[in-house]
Motif scaffolding. Sequence first.
Motif, short mmCIF file in Angstrom:
data_model
loop_
_atom_site.label_atom_id
_atom_site.label_comp_id
_atom_site.label_asym_id
_atom_site.label_seq_id
_atom_site.Cartn_x
_atom_site.Cartn_y
_atom_site.Cartn_z
N ASP A 1 37.80 -23.77 86.11
CA ASP A 1 37.04 -25.00 86.32
C ASP A 1 36.08 -25.31 85.17
OD1 ASP A 1 38.30 -25.31 88.71
OD2 ASP A 1 36.69 -24.45 89.92
N ARG A 2 35.56 -24.28 84.51
CA ARG A 2 34.52 -24.55 83.52
C ARG A 2 35.06 -25.29 82.29
NH1 ARG A 2 32.83 -18.98 80.30
NH2 ARG A 2 34.92 -18.35 79.73
N VAL A 3 36.35 -25.16 81.98
CA VAL A 3 36.90 -25.87 80.83
C VAL A 3 37.90 -26.95 81.23
CG1 VAL A 3 36.56 -23.95 79.24
CG2 VAL A 3 38.71 -24.11 80.51
N GLU A 4 38.08 -27.17 82.54
CA GLU A 4 39.04 -28.17 82.99
C GLU A 4 38.66 -29.55 82.47
OE1 GLU A 4 41.03 -29.94 87.11
OE2 GLU A 4 39.47 -28.41 87.20
N GLY A 5 39.56 -30.19 81.78
CA GLY A 5 39.33 -31.54 81.26
C GLY A 5 38.48 -31.61 80.02
N LEU A 6 37.85 -30.48 79.61
CA LEU A 6 36.95 -30.51 78.46
C LEU A 6 37.69 -30.76 77.14
CD1 LEU A 6 34.20 -27.76 78.92
CD2 LEU A 6 33.97 -30.24 79.02
N SER A 7 38.89 -30.21 77.02
CA SER A 7 39.64 -30.40 75.78
C SER A 7 39.91 -31.87 75.54
CB SER A 7 40.95 -29.61 75.83
OG SER A 7 40.71 -28.23 75.88
N ASP A 8 40.36 -32.58 76.58
CA ASP A 8 40.63 -34.00 76.42
C ASP A 8 39.34 -34.77 76.14
OD1 ASP A 8 43.38 -33.87 76.75
OD2 ASP A 8 43.28 -34.08 78.92
N MET A 9 38.23 -34.34 76.75
CA MET A 9 36.95 -35.00 76.49
C MET A 9 36.54 -34.86 75.02
SD MET A 9 34.53 -34.25 79.80
CE MET A 9 33.23 -35.24 79.06
N VAL A 10 36.72 -33.66 74.47
CA VAL A 10 36.37 -33.42 73.07
C VAL A 10 37.27 -34.24 72.16
CG1 VAL A 10 36.27 -31.70 71.22
CG2 VAL A 10 35.41 -31.14 73.51
N ARG A 11 38.57 -34.27 72.46
CA ARG A 11 39.51 -35.03 71.63
C ARG A 11 39.18 -36.54 71.68
NH1 ARG A 11 43.42 -30.64 72.92
NH2 ARG A 11 43.76 -31.46 75.00
N GLU A 12 38.84 -37.02 72.86
CA GLU A 12 38.50 -38.44 72.98
C GLU A 12 37.18 -38.74 72.28
OE1 GLU A 12 37.82 -41.83 76.47
OE2 GLU A 12 38.57 -39.83 76.99
N ALA A 13 36.19 -37.85 72.41
CA ALA A 13 34.88 -38.08 71.79
C ALA A 13 34.98 -38.11 70.28
CB ALA A 13 33.90 -36.99 72.24
N THR A 14 35.81 -37.25 69.71
CA THR A 14 35.93 -37.16 68.25
C THR A 14 36.99 -38.10 67.68
OG1 THR A 14 37.51 -35.34 68.46
CG2 THR A 14 35.17 -34.77 68.23
N GLY A 15 37.82 -38.66 68.56
CA GLY A 15 38.90 -39.50 68.07
C GLY A 15 40.01 -38.72 67.40
N ARG A 16 40.06 -37.42 67.68
CA ARG A 16 41.10 -36.56 67.09
C ARG A 16 41.96 -36.00 68.22
NH1 ARG A 16 40.63 -35.08 61.43
NH2 ARG A 16 42.43 -33.83 62.01
N ASP A 17 43.22 -36.44 68.29
CA ASP A 17 44.12 -35.95 69.34
C ASP A 17 44.89 -34.71 68.93
OD1 ASP A 17 45.92 -36.95 67.53
OD2 ASP A 17 46.72 -38.52 68.82
N ASP A 18 44.50 -34.11 67.77
CA ASP A 18 45.20 -32.92 67.29
C ASP A 18 44.35 -31.66 67.39
OD1 ASP A 18 43.37 -33.73 65.40
OD2 ASP A 18 44.69 -33.46 63.67
N LEU A 19 43.25 -31.72 68.15
CA LEU A 19 42.35 -30.56 68.24
C LEU A 19 42.86 -29.54 69.26
CD1 LEU A 19 38.84 -32.29 68.17
CD2 LEU A 19 40.18 -31.37 66.26
N PHE A 20 42.79 -28.26 68.89
CA PHE A 20 43.19 -27.18 69.80
C PHE A 20 42.20 -27.04 70.96
CE2 PHE A 20 45.47 -24.47 66.32
CZ PHE A 20 46.49 -25.40 66.29
N VAL A 21 40.91 -27.02 70.64
CA VAL A 21 39.79 -26.86 71.58
C VAL A 21 40.05 -25.69 72.52
CG1 VAL A 21 38.05 -28.17 72.83
CG2 VAL A 21 39.76 -29.40 71.50
N PHE A 22 40.20 -25.93 73.85
CA PHE A 22 40.33 -24.84 74.82
C PHE A 22 41.76 -24.67 75.35
CE2 PHE A 22 36.11 -26.82 75.39
CZ PHE A 22 35.32 -25.78 74.95
#
Length: 489
Positions: free
Chosen positions: A220-241
């Motif tokens: 739960d702590r990282v659920e949806g966070l990767s997409d949030m980071v990609r949307e915030a930065t405008g980069r859809d190629d980020l690995f994130v979590f």
Amino acid sequence: MYYQYDSQYKNVIIRTAQGRFPEILHKGDKQWSILAPKPNDPDDMYTRAIYLGGGCWERLDDIDEDMAENILKEWGYDANPPEADGVLIPEKNANIDGVDRFPEGYLFKGKLKKIRIDSNCICYGPCPMPEDETEQHLTITLEGGVWLTRLSFANGQIEKTNFKIDVGVVNNLFDVIENRFSQEHELYCVTDVGSWEMILTDEEGKEFQYNGPLIENAGDRVEGLSDMVREATGRDDLFVFDGCPEKIDYLKLEYNRETKIKPKHLPEDAEYEFVTWNYAEVLTIDRATETLTNHIQFAEQCSVTNTYHVEEGISSLLDELWPEMFDDVTGNPPDAIDDPMNQCNYRITIRTQHGTEKTIEGSFDKLGLPDEYPEFIEKIYDFMAFYGIGELFNEASYGKAKRTSSDYIFCDVEFEPGGKTYCYLADDDSYEVGDTVLVPAGHDNHEALVRIVDKNYYSSEEAPFPVEKAKHIIKRIDEDEIEDYLDLK
């Protein structure tokens, strides 16, 4: 990231990463049960080990005891550390260059000023190609500054850039991260996958460290966070979590059946022996338009098209699918016999968010279709069936009269799914089919939970049960209250 076990006591883990602060875990830490040697494992196997992330281990050459003692001392332990119930206790948290750093397991406190996320997708399996991207370093500050470095497996740096993003967007992102990592959370350890490591820095300069497996659905702590980071930065190629998994943007399934029918009576001048019936279906699912379309061509001048436009619903459906689910096809054996009178074929075309496109085709039968086709088509069917065919054809809608002021409200209820139904009176019109309600049951009128399966209005003369003898529904029980109610029983 690597871990080294103290070879004398076997109850201290020295943990560090290149360019990062070191820390020590002991038997009192939450992660000990995950990272420590298992009871049946030989001690020497774990005396010195390197942690590759996500539960992957590899042996290191031994270091001597003086070196281990110096490491312990530098990181906040006495040269001869005290023991308490077999646990070595550190004197303090790690402090490097005057910065307090808190290891995994500490809850974040304060106001978030900066985040740094290092994502590495290397895991056990086929070795990446030299040009394959395997590592990313991402930093975002409260002021909207973004720094990104992308690295390949062997060819070095792919990209190094920095740019600005909207401060309001950063604030929203940081608020979510602060909330997630300031609460208790479950630690995930998954083998044979990549890993991510994150440092959260508060306004006082204190740093909090977290890590986990680089996969989807890792808690739960990282659920949806990767997409949030990609949307915030405008980069859809980020690995994130989650490693930026390939998601299907567009899917097209084409089905064709050619059936040859021999008529009982042919005209005398007929030059054909069979009549050919060509039947076709085309199913398309498109993330861009949020539509699912099913087109059925029964014959040349007979077709039906159903289109479902469900904002965010189509994207959610596509997120439940994955490109690889169509890769494995068992195939028919060499002695499989084709029916020349009935030929069925299919073609599946997939386009992903990263621009990859692939086609799978073959004969439409159990072994000719992808092995996971049943799971795929069941998801599609459930989605379409949820919306049904509307209320125009529903007798419960067109066959229902309005309630009059003198009518009684009778609800049919089931005590168990598919069981016998019983009539109860409702004191108001707020109850609906599907509601869970509390009713008096049996000769002793004990309270029981039942489900309403039908609701009708009757005059006293038409009532299915004498009104004066009918029992009344006590109250509705909301779904989130059912478990609590059962516990009280």
